[in-house]
Design a protein around this motif. Structure first.
Motif, mmCIF file in Angstrom:
data_model
loop_
_atom_site.group_PDB
_atom_site.id
_atom_site.type_symbol
_atom_site.label_atom_id
_atom_site.label_comp_id
_atom_site.label_asym_id
_atom_site.label_seq_id
_atom_site.Cartn_x
_atom_site.Cartn_y
_atom_site.Cartn_z
ATOM 1 N N ALA A 2 -8.751 9.524 -8.694
ATOM 2 C CA ALA A 2 -8.524 9.585 -7.435
ATOM 3 C C ALA A 2 -8.001 10.764 -6.959
ATOM 4 C CB ALA A 2 -7.368 8.855 -6.628
ATOM 5 N N ASP A 3 -6.905 11.576 -7.616
ATOM 6 C CA ASP A 3 -6.768 13.072 -7.702
ATOM 7 C C ASP A 3 -7.899 14.105 -7.812
ATOM 8 O OD1 ASP A 3 -4.047 11.740 -7.225
ATOM 9 O OD2 ASP A 3 -3.261 12.280 -9.000
ATOM 10 N N LYS A 56 -9.665 5.227 -0.680
ATOM 11 C CA LYS A 56 -10.149 3.913 -1.526
ATOM 12 C C LYS A 56 -9.780 3.517 -2.256
ATOM 13 C CE LYS A 56 -15.201 4.748 1.040
ATOM 14 N NZ LYS A 56 -16.250 5.160 0.807
ATOM 15 N N ILE A 57 -9.905 4.495 -3.768
ATOM 16 C CA ILE A 57 -8.657 3.881 -4.629
ATOM 17 C C ILE A 57 -7.546 3.907 -4.823
ATOM 18 C CG2 ILE A 57 -8.572 5.125 -7.090
ATOM 19 C CD1 ILE A 57 -11.136 6.293 -7.415
ATOM 20 N N TYR A 58 -6.876 4.915 -3.571
ATOM 21 C CA TYR A 58 -5.227 5.054 -3.664
ATOM 22 C C TYR A 58 -5.286 3.823 -2.892
ATOM 23 C CZ TYR A 58 -5.100 10.399 -4.461
ATOM 24 O OH TYR A 58 -4.715 11.350 -4.772
ATOM 25 N N ARG A 59 -5.681 3.427 -2.101
ATOM 26 C CA ARG A 59 -5.928 2.037 -1.415
ATOM 27 C C ARG A 59 -6.151 0.857 -1.951
ATOM 28 N NH1 ARG A 59 -8.432 0.493 4.575
ATOM 29 N NH2 ARG A 59 -6.558 1.958 5.260
ATOM 30 N N ILE A 60 -6.906 0.505 -2.645
ATOM 31 C CA ILE A 60 -6.318 -0.855 -3.819
ATOM 32 C C ILE A 60 -5.400 -0.439 -4.973
ATOM 33 C CG2 ILE A 60 -7.782 -1.263 -6.046
ATOM 34 C CD1 ILE A 60 -10.865 -0.961 -4.270
ATOM 35 N N LEU A 61 -5.424 0.714 -5.188
ATOM 36 C CA LEU A 61 -4.065 1.162 -6.677
ATOM 37 C C LEU A 61 -2.507 0.381 -5.669
ATOM 38 C CD1 LEU A 61 -3.676 2.022 -8.784
ATOM 39 C CD2 LEU A 61 -3.543 5.050 -8.188
ATOM 40 N N ARG A 62 -1.894 1.008 -4.895
ATOM 41 C CA ARG A 62 -1.572 0.839 -4.331
ATOM 42 C C ARG A 62 -0.670 -0.596 -3.933
ATOM 43 N NH1 ARG A 62 -1.303 -0.644 1.489
ATOM 44 N NH2 ARG A 62 -2.765 0.521 2.591
ATOM 45 N N GLU A 63 -1.636 -0.903 -4.702
ATOM 46 C CA GLU A 63 -1.532 -3.102 -3.846
ATOM 47 C C GLU A 63 -1.925 -3.749 -4.737
ATOM 48 O OE1 GLU A 63 -4.601 -5.253 -1.418
ATOM 49 O OE2 GLU A 63 -3.606 -3.762 0.201
ATOM 50 N N ASP A 123 5.412 -0.551 -7.605
ATOM 51 C CA ASP A 123 5.809 1.071 -6.742
ATOM 52 C C ASP A 123 5.248 2.009 -5.659
ATOM 53 O OD1 ASP A 123 7.712 2.813 -4.824
ATOM 54 O OD2 ASP A 123 9.152 3.676 -7.395
ATOM 55 N N PRO A 124 4.601 1.908 -4.649
ATOM 56 C CA PRO A 124 3.791 1.589 -4.451
ATOM 57 C C PRO A 124 3.472 3.721 -3.068
ATOM 58 C CG PRO A 124 3.534 0.008 -2.887
ATOM 59 C CD PRO A 124 5.413 0.115 -4.203
ATOM 60 N N ARG A 125 4.903 3.845 -3.057
ATOM 61 C CA ARG A 125 5.000 5.206 -2.301
ATOM 62 C C ARG A 125 5.031 6.166 -2.378
ATOM 63 N NH1 ARG A 125 11.661 4.784 -2.695
ATOM 64 N NH2 ARG A 125 11.073 4.491 -5.916
ATOM 65 N N ARG A 126 4.596 6.926 -4.195
ATOM 66 C CA ARG A 126 4.008 7.757 -4.019
ATOM 67 C C ARG A 126 2.435 8.052 -3.386
ATOM 68 N NH1 ARG A 126 4.314 7.689 -9.031
ATOM 69 N NH2 ARG A 126 2.593 7.657 -9.581
ATOM 70 N N ILE A 127 1.469 6.893 -4.207
ATOM 71 C CA ILE A 127 0.252 6.886 -3.819
ATOM 72 C C ILE A 127 0.252 6.455 -2.160
ATOM 73 C CG2 ILE A 127 -1.988 4.708 -4.393
ATOM 74 C CD1 ILE A 127 -0.002 6.657 -6.359
ATOM 75 N N GLU A 128 0.776 5.430 -1.284
ATOM 76 C CA GLU A 128 0.757 5.525 -0.073
ATOM 77 C C GLU A 128 0.913 6.590 0.164
ATOM 78 O OE1 GLU A 128 3.340 3.682 3.529
ATOM 79 O OE2 GLU A 128 4.377 3.224 1.382
ATOM 80 N N ILE A 129 1.796 7.905 0.486
ATOM 81 C CA ILE A 129 1.490 8.776 0.632
ATOM 82 C C ILE A 129 0.305 10.019 0.489
ATOM 83 C CG2 ILE A 129 2.513 11.658 0.237
ATOM 84 C CD1 ILE A 129 5.171 9.948 -0.004
ATOM 85 N N LYS A 130 -0.255 9.678 -0.993
ATOM 86 C CA LYS A 130 -1.624 9.994 -0.900
ATOM 87 C C LYS A 130 -2.409 10.215 -0.453
ATOM 88 C CE LYS A 130 -0.683 11.717 -6.185
ATOM 89 N NZ LYS A 130 -0.607 11.954 -7.282
ATOM 90 N N GLU A 131 -2.879 8.010 -0.108
ATOM 91 C CA GLU A 131 -4.399 8.201 0.801
ATOM 92 C C GLU A 131 -3.758 8.334 2.058
ATOM 93 O OE1 GLU A 131 -4.949 3.399 3.099
ATOM 94 O OE2 GLU A 131 -3.443 3.571 1.423
ATOM 95 N N LEU A 132 -2.367 7.987 3.039
ATOM 96 C CA LEU A 132 -2.325 8.833 4.214
ATOM 97 C C LEU A 132 -2.877 10.156 4.572
ATOM 98 C CD1 LEU A 132 0.634 6.635 5.168
ATOM 99 C CD2 LEU A 132 -1.247 6.287 6.001
ATOM 100 N N GLU A 166 -9.768 -1.819 4.628
ATOM 101 C CA GLU A 166 -8.984 -2.912 4.207
ATOM 102 C C GLU A 166 -9.642 -3.873 4.173
ATOM 103 O OE1 GLU A 166 -4.542 -3.283 5.118
ATOM 104 O OE2 GLU A 166 -5.405 -1.733 6.490
ATOM 105 N N ARG A 167 -10.052 -4.706 5.509
ATOM 106 C CA ARG A 167 -10.334 -5.494 5.212
ATOM 107 C C ARG A 167 -11.591 -6.518 4.445
ATOM 108 N NH1 ARG A 167 -8.883 -10.722 6.943
ATOM 109 N NH2 ARG A 167 -10.466 -12.293 7.791
ATOM 110 N N PHE A 168 -12.524 -5.913 4.593
ATOM 111 C CA PHE A 168 -13.514 -5.923 3.545
ATOM 112 C C PHE A 168 -12.333 -5.695 2.016
ATOM 113 C CE2 PHE A 168 -16.114 -5.217 -0.584
ATOM 114 C CZ PHE A 168 -16.966 -5.260 -0.634
ATOM 115 N N ILE A 169 -11.909 -5.010 1.662
ATOM 116 C CA ILE A 169 -10.918 -5.177 -0.086
ATOM 117 C C ILE A 169 -10.618 -6.476 0.267
ATOM 118 C CG2 ILE A 169 -9.323 -4.237 -0.883
ATOM 119 C CD1 ILE A 169 -10.107 -2.050 -0.498
ATOM 120 N N LYS A 170 -9.965 -7.088 1.377
ATOM 121 C CA LYS A 170 -8.693 -7.666 1.227
ATOM 122 C C LYS A 170 -9.484 -9.040 1.641
ATOM 123 C CE LYS A 170 -5.125 -10.556 4.657
ATOM 124 N NZ LYS A 170 -5.949 -11.686 4.458
ATOM 125 N N ILE A 171 -10.057 -9.637 1.478
ATOM 126 C CA ILE A 171 -11.897 -10.203 1.541
ATOM 127 C C ILE A 171 -11.769 -10.556 0.274
ATOM 128 C CG2 ILE A 171 -13.906 -11.251 2.520
ATOM 129 C CD1 ILE A 171 -13.074 -10.472 4.968
#
Length: 446
Positions: A185-186, A199-206, A210-219, A83-88
């Protein structure tokens, strides 16, 4: 302005070689941004490149270098580090969105290169590339450090003839649609590559509104990844978050919530702080750990990873004997001397009948010895000599693997034989085994 962004690792020369190749192609790089971890040697190497680039005559002082460090981490493998690497990296791309950006993924950790390449696609970099210098030229910073005072020597490694370096341009596809990213990602998720999926879900949800479905898939990806890594505490935490989000959003996977809640209960059973010998003699823990391993073995086969699948089945057979011995107050890591003395003659005789060679009872006993010991102690489950010979024959599949003692690669045929054998044992030991096994099925995204 033309900008080079590069993941930076143990080989500083990758950066100067990349600059030299781009200059040769008429691309006048004016700024370089290096992304590093907090590893002290790597940071020192990056700072050296910063000084060297400013002083190197050919560059005439017109190339500046910035170093961006993922300060808290030496590797990019944990959730927080990723998460930190992606943010930077996103901040770098966003700040320089008006520049012509060239991205080199040759340095740094594997995950850094993967994530940087993906972000280069999303942020429409002008060029994405990889370079491969000859082995005799590519040197780590620890090799170059003593040469700092000898510019002619160090430049042989930092600025070799570019004809010696293989330049690999990587295709920059048009920005992949969110739908295609999710489907990719699926596919990773359904192939049990939960790390890549997450990793793909994390980038995609940002990137979506509406990232709710992707958030669930990432978790869920992180939960299943940690479950497969036997980190039951973290798997439970993530899966409970999944259930919470499903209830909160009341739409996606609502029909799977009972299945996921049952899996949370399983993880609660597995997430214990007791000693292993205490855990393994508990029937519920024993059932859940062997069912978990059996399910994991089946997932490995879906990706053709039969070696690891065979090892999971072998571990189940070990756990069966460890469970039976623990119920008798014994630990396979340290068999007491009075037990070894009491049964040594019967043990030696039976082992010779099974394997052709007798031996004493070792203090720390492995699979076959533990089954033979149980047999001579009168455990009716293991008293059949024919069954012990079958065990000896079946487990040789594992012993012949490259990753253990032998020279064989695990194959479907060998796995299927061992799977059938282990399945029969688990049917004996676990009531409604096949029905219970279904609870351990990891979800698949259609």
């Amino acid at each position: 302005m033309e900008l080079l962004i590069a993941s930076f690792g143990e080989s500083p020369g990758i950066v100067t070689e990349a600059i030299d190749i781009l200059l040769d192609k008429g691309i006048n790089i004016e700024k370089v941004i290096l992304i590093t971890t907090k590893d002290s040697d790597i940071k020192e190497g990056a700072e050296f490149i910063k000084r060297h680039t400013h002083q190197y005559n050919t560059y005439q002082g017109r190339i500046s270098v910035d170093v961006k460090t993922v300060e808290e981490f030496e590797d990019i493998i944990t959730d927080n580090a990723i998460e930190r690497f992606i943010k930077i990296t996103k901040e770098i791309f966003s700040f320089h969105k008006k520049e012509d950006t060239y991205v080199c993924i040759s340095g740094g950790r594997k995950n850094m290169s993967t994530l940087l390449a993906l972000l280069a696609q999303i942020y429409k970099a002008k060029m994405l590339f990889h370079i491969i210098p000859p082995q005799e030229i590519e040197k780590k910073w620890e090799d170059l450090r003593p040469l700092q005072s000898y510019p002619d020597e160090i430049n042989k490694f930092l600025h070799p003839d570019i004809s010696q370096i293989k330049f690999v341009p990587l295709p920059l596809q048009p920005l992949i649609s969110p739908w295609m990213q999710e489907k990719t990602a699926d596919e990773f998720f359904n192939q049990s590559d939960y790390s890549a999926a997450a990793k793909i879900y994390r980038i995609l949800r940002e990137e979506i509104s509406d990232p709710r479905r992707i958030e669930i898939k990432e978790l869920l990806s992180w939960s299943y990844l940690n479950w497969d890594l036997f980190n039951f505490s973290k798997a439970k935490q993530k899966l409970e978050e999944v259930v919470k989000r499903i209830k909160q959003y009341n739409h996606f996977l609502i029909d799977k919530i009972e299945h996921l809640q049952n899996q949370c209960l399983i993880l609660s059973t597995l997430n214990r702080n007791k000693e292993f010998t205490e855990n393994i003699k508990d029937n519920q823990y024993f059932e859940n750990i062997v069912l978990s391993l059996f399910s994991k073995a089946q997932r490995y086969t879906q990706s053709g990873i039969y070696d690891q699948a065979i090892l999971c089945l072998y571990r189940i057979l070990e756990l069966i004997s460890q469970n039976r011995l623990a119920l008798k107050g014994m630990d396979t890591k340290k068999v007491k001397e009075n037990i070894r003395n009491k049964y040594k003659e019967k043990f030696a005789k039976l082992k010779k009948e099974i394997t052709g060679a007798s031996s004493e009872i070792p203090e720390k006993i492995a699979l076959l010895d533990s089954w033979i010991l149980l047999a001579v102690m009168g455990d009716t489950l293991f008293g059949n000599k024919k069954e012990l010979k079958k065990l000896y024959e079946k487990t040789n599949i594992r012993n012949k693997l490259w990753i253990i003692h032998g020279y064989s690669v695990g194959k479907k045929k060998e796995f299927s034989k061992l799977e059938e054998y282990v399945h029969k044992w688990l049917e004996k030991l676990i009531e409604n085994f096949d029905k219970k096994l279904k609870i351990f099925d990891f979800l698949i995204f259609e």
